[in-house]
Design an enzyme around this catalytic site. Structure first.
Site, PDB file in Angstrom:
ATOM      1  N   LYS A  83     -67.870  -5.248  54.480  1.00  0.00           N
ATOM      2  CA  LYS A  83     -68.067  -4.053  53.695  1.00  0.00           C
ATOM      3  C   LYS A  83     -68.409  -4.395  52.248  1.00  0.00           C
ATOM      4  O   LYS A  83     -68.841  -3.534  51.482  1.00  0.00           O
ATOM      5  CB  LYS A  83     -66.757  -3.226  53.684  1.00  0.00           C
ATOM      6  N   GLY A  84     -68.188  -5.641  51.866  1.00  0.00           N
ATOM      7  CA  GLY A  84     -68.243  -6.026  50.448  1.00  0.00           C
ATOM      8  C   GLY A  84     -69.570  -5.793  49.753  1.00  0.00           C
ATOM      9  O   GLY A  84     -69.615  -5.655  48.536  1.00  0.00           O
ATOM     10  N   GLU A  92     -75.281 -10.180  50.632  1.00  0.00           N
ATOM     11  CA  GLU A  92     -73.850 -10.497  50.634  1.00  0.00           C
ATOM     12  C   GLU A  92     -73.243 -10.181  49.275  1.00  0.00           C
ATOM     13  O   GLU A  92     -73.936 -10.235  48.254  1.00  0.00           O
ATOM     14  CB  GLU A  92     -73.671 -12.001  50.880  1.00  0.00           C
ATOM     15  N   ASP A  93     -71.953  -9.913  49.251  1.00  0.00           N
ATOM     16  CA  ASP A  93     -71.271  -9.712  47.975  1.00  0.00           C
ATOM     17  C   ASP A  93     -71.061 -11.040  47.254  1.00  0.00           C
ATOM     18  O   ASP A  93     -71.382 -11.189  46.084  1.00  0.00           O
ATOM     19  CB  ASP A  93     -69.932  -8.972  48.176  1.00  0.00           C
ATOM     20  N   ASP A 103     -68.633 -18.077  48.937  1.00  0.00           N
ATOM     21  CA  ASP A 103     -67.478 -18.850  48.484  1.00  0.00           C
ATOM     22  C   ASP A 103     -67.521 -20.218  49.184  1.00  0.00           C
ATOM     23  O   ASP A 103     -68.239 -21.113  48.757  1.00  0.00           O
ATOM     24  CB  ASP A 103     -66.222 -18.036  48.818  1.00  0.00           C
ATOM     25  N   LYS A 139     -69.748 -18.595  44.095  1.00  0.00           N
ATOM     26  CA  LYS A 139     -68.723 -19.538  43.615  1.00  0.00           C
ATOM     27  C   LYS A 139     -69.102 -20.911  44.153  1.00  0.00           C
ATOM     28  O   LYS A 139     -68.496 -21.416  45.101  1.00  0.00           O
ATOM     29  CB  LYS A 139     -67.341 -19.120  44.136  1.00  0.00           C
ATOM     30  N   PHE A 151     -60.328 -15.440  42.147  1.00  0.00           N
ATOM     31  CA  PHE A 151     -60.413 -14.378  43.152  1.00  0.00           C
ATOM     32  C   PHE A 151     -60.773 -13.090  42.412  1.00  0.00           C
ATOM     33  O   PHE A 151     -60.033 -12.620  41.561  1.00  0.00           O
ATOM     34  CB  PHE A 151     -59.103 -14.213  43.912  1.00  0.00           C
ATOM     35  N   VAL A 152     -61.958 -12.556  42.728  1.00  0.00           N
ATOM     36  CA  VAL A 152     -62.455 -11.388  42.001  1.00  0.00           C
ATOM     37  C   VAL A 152     -62.496 -10.151  42.908  1.00  0.00           C
ATOM     38  O   VAL A 152     -62.619 -10.268  44.132  1.00  0.00           O
ATOM     39  CB  VAL A 152     -63.862 -11.641  41.406  1.00  0.00           C
ATOM     40  N   ASP A 178     -62.963  -6.469  47.659  1.00  0.00           N
ATOM     41  CA  ASP A 178     -61.614  -5.935  47.833  1.00  0.00           C
ATOM     42  C   ASP A 178     -60.536  -7.013  47.810  1.00  0.00           C
ATOM     43  O   ASP A 178     -60.817  -8.204  47.881  1.00  0.00           O
ATOM     44  CB  ASP A 178     -61.509  -5.228  49.182  1.00  0.00           C
ATOM     45  N   ARG A 184     -62.322  -1.781  45.773  1.00  0.00           N
ATOM     46  CA  ARG A 184     -63.776  -1.795  45.996  1.00  0.00           C
ATOM     47  C   ARG A 184     -64.497  -0.821  45.062  1.00  0.00           C
ATOM     48  O   ARG A 184     -65.660  -1.004  44.741  1.00  0.00           O
ATOM     49  CB  ARG A 184     -64.099  -1.395  47.441  1.00  0.00           C
TER      50      ARG A 184
HETATM   51  P1  5GP Z   1     -66.942 -17.619  52.579  1.00  0.00           P
HETATM   52  O1  5GP Z   1     -67.108 -17.663  54.060  1.00  0.00           O
HETATM   53  O2  5GP Z   1     -68.197 -17.981  51.811  1.00  0.00           O
HETATM   54  O3  5GP Z   1     -65.766 -18.435  52.124  1.00  0.00           O
HETATM   55  O4  5GP Z   1     -66.526 -16.151  52.184  1.00  0.00           O
HETATM   56  C1  5GP Z   1     -67.373 -15.091  52.269  1.00  0.00           C
HETATM   57  C2  5GP Z   1     -66.619 -13.787  52.207  1.00  0.00           C
HETATM   58  O5  5GP Z   1     -65.281 -13.968  51.719  1.00  0.00           O
HETATM   59  C3  5GP Z   1     -67.267 -12.831  51.236  1.00  0.00           C
HETATM   60  O6  5GP Z   1     -68.274 -12.083  51.858  1.00  0.00           O
HETATM   61  C4  5GP Z   1     -66.095 -12.002  50.764  1.00  0.00           C
HETATM   62  O7  5GP Z   1     -65.888 -10.932  51.654  1.00  0.00           O
HETATM   63  C5  5GP Z   1     -64.912 -12.947  50.832  1.00  0.00           C
HETATM   64  N1  5GP Z   1     -64.614 -13.547  49.502  1.00  0.00           N
HETATM   65  C6  5GP Z   1     -64.873 -14.788  49.085  1.00  0.00           C
HETATM   66  N2  5GP Z   1     -64.477 -14.968  47.807  1.00  0.00           N
HETATM   67  C7  5GP Z   1     -63.961 -13.783  47.412  1.00  0.00           C
HETATM   68  C8  5GP Z   1     -63.398 -13.308  46.163  1.00  0.00           C
HETATM   69  O8  5GP Z   1     -63.288 -13.992  45.127  1.00  0.00           O
HETATM   70  N3  5GP Z   1     -62.995 -12.023  46.161  1.00  0.00           N
HETATM   71  C9  5GP Z   1     -63.089 -11.204  47.244  1.00  0.00           C
HETATM   72  N4  5GP Z   1     -62.650  -9.956  47.098  1.00  0.00           N
HETATM   73  N5  5GP Z   1     -63.613 -11.611  48.415  1.00  0.00           N
HETATM   74  C10 5GP Z   1     -64.049 -12.883  48.489  1.00  0.00           C
END
Ligand code: 5GP
Length: 186
Positions: free
Chosen positions: A52-53, A107-108, A111, A139, A160-161, A167, A173
């Site tokens: 949903k991000g 994507e939002d 990470d 990130k 963590f944002v 969210d 959100r």
């Molecule tokens: P990844 O698989 O790259 O570690 O994470 C991707 C997903 O993790 C993002 O689409 C998001 O939903 C969540 N995520 C990663 N870092 C953050 C953060 O700093 N804050 C929030 N709210 N969600 C995050």
């Protein structure tokens, strides 16, 4: 209503500090929309919003894109609370076929890269003409697997944002900015 009755919204008490103001986000999204419109001119652009991000970013980005495009959605889950579980699950798949389409994943935040890596591998088996990634936030220092995002709004440090679609346990959100959550965020 008098013309000058603009009310500033107070910063949410769970937010330690604002990382990206609404005006910075809007200005950058407009630039990204222009670049995407130039790059995809004359092509069959399908925007794939990752729920949903991405919803707030996606709705602003789509209005900044000036060429014809369609939108579809996917929902994947890899996060629980503040940490990536590393296990990616599909909760919702595309409604339309990806074959022959120029897919732009929106994507939002990227990470560890685990979610996108899994998603890209999956989408590439479906015969799209191209697949690129557009992320509001990156990130980069947290990457566990290599993932290339062609369009990135902002590179941010490892915090963590929340806000602007992002969210913590489904909360925050609707904040119009991106902020760092207090370590005791509830
Ligand atoms: P990844 O698989 O790259 O570690 O994470 C991707 C997903 O993790 C993002 O689409 C998001 O939903 C969540 N995520 C990663 N870092 C953050 C953060 O700093 N804050 C929030 N709210 N969600 C995050």
């Amino acid at each position: 209503m008098p013309a000058k009755s603009i009310q500033t919204r107070p910063v949410h008490p769970d937010i330690e500090r604002i990382l990206l103001e609404e005006s910075q986000l809007q200005a950058r999204i407009k630039e990204m929309g222009k670049q995407i419109s130039r790059d995809y001119a004359g092509r069959k652009l399908t925007i794939v919003g990752i729920l949903k991000g991405s919803v707030i970013f996606l709705s602003d980005l789509m209005r900044a894109i000036t060429i014809d495009c369609t939108v579809d959605f996917m929902c994947l889950s890899s996060y629980s609370g503040k940490g990536s579980t590393g296990v990616v699950r599909f909760l919702l798949d595309l409604r339309d076929s990806a074959e022959g389409r120029d897919l732009l994943i929106v994507e939002d935040i990227v990470d560890t890269g685990l979610t996108l890596h899994y998603l890209l591998d999956n989408l590439k088996t479906r015969g799209p003409k191209s697949v690129e990634v557009c992320a509001l936030l990156d990130k980069a220092e947290c990457r566990k697997v290599p993932v290339y995002a062609k369009y990135v709004g902002f590179k941010i440090p490892n915090h963590f944002v929340v806000g602007f679609g992002l969210d913590y346990d489904e909360k925050y959100r609707n904040l119009p900015y991106v902020g760092v959550l207090k370590t005791d965020g509830k």
